[in-house]
Enzyme design. Sequence first.
Site, PDB file in Angstrom:
ATOM      1  N   LYS A  16      65.695  65.894  25.281  1.00 57.59           N
ATOM      2  CA  LYS A  16      65.928  63.934  25.617  1.00 57.59           C
ATOM      3  C   LYS A  16      64.484  63.676  25.232  1.00 57.59           C
ATOM      4  O   LYS A  16      64.266  63.369  23.877  1.00 57.59           O
ATOM      5  CB  LYS A  16      66.720  63.349  25.771  1.00 57.59           C
ATOM      6  N   CYS A  75      34.670  39.014  56.519  1.00 57.66           N
ATOM      7  CA  CYS A  75      34.333  37.530  55.988  1.00 57.66           C
ATOM      8  C   CYS A  75      34.929  35.486  56.553  1.00 57.66           C
ATOM      9  O   CYS A  75      34.200  35.194  57.362  1.00 57.66           O
ATOM     10  CB  CYS A  75      34.797  37.197  54.721  1.00 57.66           C
ATOM     11  N   HIS A  86      32.992  43.073  53.493  1.00 53.09           N
ATOM     12  CA  HIS A  86      34.111  43.453  53.655  1.00 53.09           C
ATOM     13  C   HIS A  86      34.798  45.205  53.709  1.00 53.09           C
ATOM     14  O   HIS A  86      33.961  46.031  52.827  1.00 53.09           O
ATOM     15  CB  HIS A  86      35.289  42.979  52.195  1.00 53.09           C
ATOM     16  N   GLU A 132      36.609  46.648  54.450  1.00 54.65           N
ATOM     17  CA  GLU A 132      37.816  47.605  53.576  1.00 54.65           C
ATOM     18  C   GLU A 132      37.616  48.096  52.430  1.00 54.65           C
ATOM     19  O   GLU A 132      38.020  49.263  51.882  1.00 54.65           O
ATOM     20  CB  GLU A 132      39.125  46.528  53.244  1.00 54.65           C
TER      21      GLU A 132
HETATM   22  N1  GLN Z   1      35.631  31.490  50.937  1.00 59.64           N
HETATM   23  C1  GLN Z   1      33.619  32.096  51.876  1.00 59.64           C
HETATM   24  C2  GLN Z   1      32.205  32.287  51.171  1.00 59.64           C
HETATM   25  O1  GLN Z   1      32.448  32.093  50.802  1.00 59.64           O
HETATM   26  C3  GLN Z   1      34.604  33.430  52.585  1.00 59.64           C
HETATM   27  C4  GLN Z   1      34.040  34.604  51.253  1.00 59.64           C
HETATM   28  C5  GLN Z   1      35.143  35.844  51.651  1.00 59.64           C
HETATM   29  O2  GLN Z   1      36.469  35.643  52.339  1.00 59.64           O
HETATM   30  N2  GLN Z   1      35.066  36.883  50.279  1.00 59.64           N
HETATM   31  O3  GLN Z   1      31.986  32.227  52.215  1.00 59.64           O
END
Ligand code: GLN
Length: 554
Positions: free
Chosen positions: A229, A386, A512, A514
């Site tokens: 369909k 961070c 980071h 991740e």
């Molecule tokens: N706000 C914080 C900075 O600018 C951490 C940034 C973040 O966690 N990516 O350093």
Amino acid sequence: MADQKTKYIFITGGVVSALGKGIACASLGVLLKKRGLSVNIIKLDPYLNIDPGTMNPFQHGEVYVLDDGSETDLDLGHYERFLNQSMTKDNNLTAGQVYHTIITRERRGDYLGATVQVIPHVTEEIKNSIKRLETINGKVDVMICEIGGTVGDIESLPFLEAIRQMGLEGEPNDSLYIHLTLVPYVDSAGELKTKPTQHSVKALREIGIQPNILLCRTSKTLDESMRKKIGLFCSVPSKNVIEAIDASTIYDVPLKFEGHGLSNLVLDHLGLSAPEPDLQEWENLVTNIKNPTRRVKIAICGKYVYLKDAYKSIIEAFIHAGAENDARVDLVWVSSEDIKQDGAAKFMADVDGLLIPGGFGERGVEGKIESIRYIRENKIPFLGICLGMHCATIEYARNVCGLEDAHSYEFYRDLKHSVIHLMADQENITELGGTMRLGAYPATVDKDSFTYKAYGETEISERHRHRYEFNNEYREMFIEAGLKLVAVSPDKKLVEIIEVPNHPWFVAVQFHPELKSRPIAAHPLFRDFVAATVEYKKSQQDKKQSETPKKPVA
Ligand code: GLN
């Protein structure tokens, strides 16, 4: 396939947003790669921002940072993870970039005498950016182009016109159009409904694009009559109407697509031949994700806990790390503001670990600091990322070093103890877009650390996105108070990782991790963090058992 010309696959979305176009593109990419073809993916975003870097997570979800420092759409995370292939800034094109290029050219006088228009100037620039990717990133057999937004949006029209034109430029089998659509199940009628898909394809055809394949998102199986369909109304052969049923894990999507013969249909249309895909690695991954024998609870304490897209890569990194540890990671989302109100014990007492993710702004910071104190004192595994590292530093300064007013210069400018301060090269920056410390930077790791145990090497490279950093004036004070500064930049000026010793696992990083976790290779820090939570849970259970009074033998 070396000198074959590049084939293009254009993927559009219809009916509603958030159908998983990025995952559909990445899944198709996996299938083609596993058949031995080289593949690249470009995401075309119709909004006018140059990049998502200045957008609020509520608008856009996570900002995904690449090695080259570009701030991109979170779909690039799916591409990197599924294809196990690193992307560059040219893999994400926004309408903002297109217009910026054109207007800069116009001011320079490059179009002298001409009226600058959407057709041909904007459409040409879009087509050239797609083709340019190959000259920058290398020639590929198949280029997948994901068009952001939903068919019917005003702002995506120039992009759709550009891909329509590209389809006319080569032979008919040089390009393929796939439309991802929704076939909803209507409870009151007790059946699946095809009308939204019919309307979406109608809208696409009105602008000159006839899809070749339909991927139909659905919660129930699409039977043969339903596919016939849809095919009939949308002028698509019913064999090209593919069910995209809800999957319990996104990593199952390539396998489900292949179960419906997607890669053969694509290859047939494009006139390509390639060996059958070897999907063993993906089958093993999905089996590991679906059938873990262990289970841990990890709290994520942040500001955007009601919007999971803001933490997309963290969620995925836990799935990868769980699969490698034979453990299911249940994430417990805790709003940092609730902790401030109700205290950390209420939320942290029965978790096996805590992660504090990156973030901006002061709201919720006190709750994060409070939860880190609880976790550190009660020896529960911790990973700070961070802003999470900034909070861990402040917590240690206040509660171990005795600097009661320790804080970050990001939030208060006239502090006595800014243990986190503005990076020197950020001081004169006035524009906010694309000006943080962004992208991959190397660091050197001390051997005597949880971090070295995880990586197994002293030289690492990780992706950053921040303006503030550990204040070097306090290095000695922290070291004397027992905090370990286990990784620094090669010039030793920036502290990149801190650890609390005599603790099961306490690591906080300026970058980071991740963003570099992949399904077939979990990030070492996430992997070891999850392993530590498994150990912690076991030790708690053993403790409980040894405390239970034994029944006297009768
Ligand atoms: N706000 C914080 C900075 O600018 C951490 C940034 C973040 O966690 N990516 O350093």
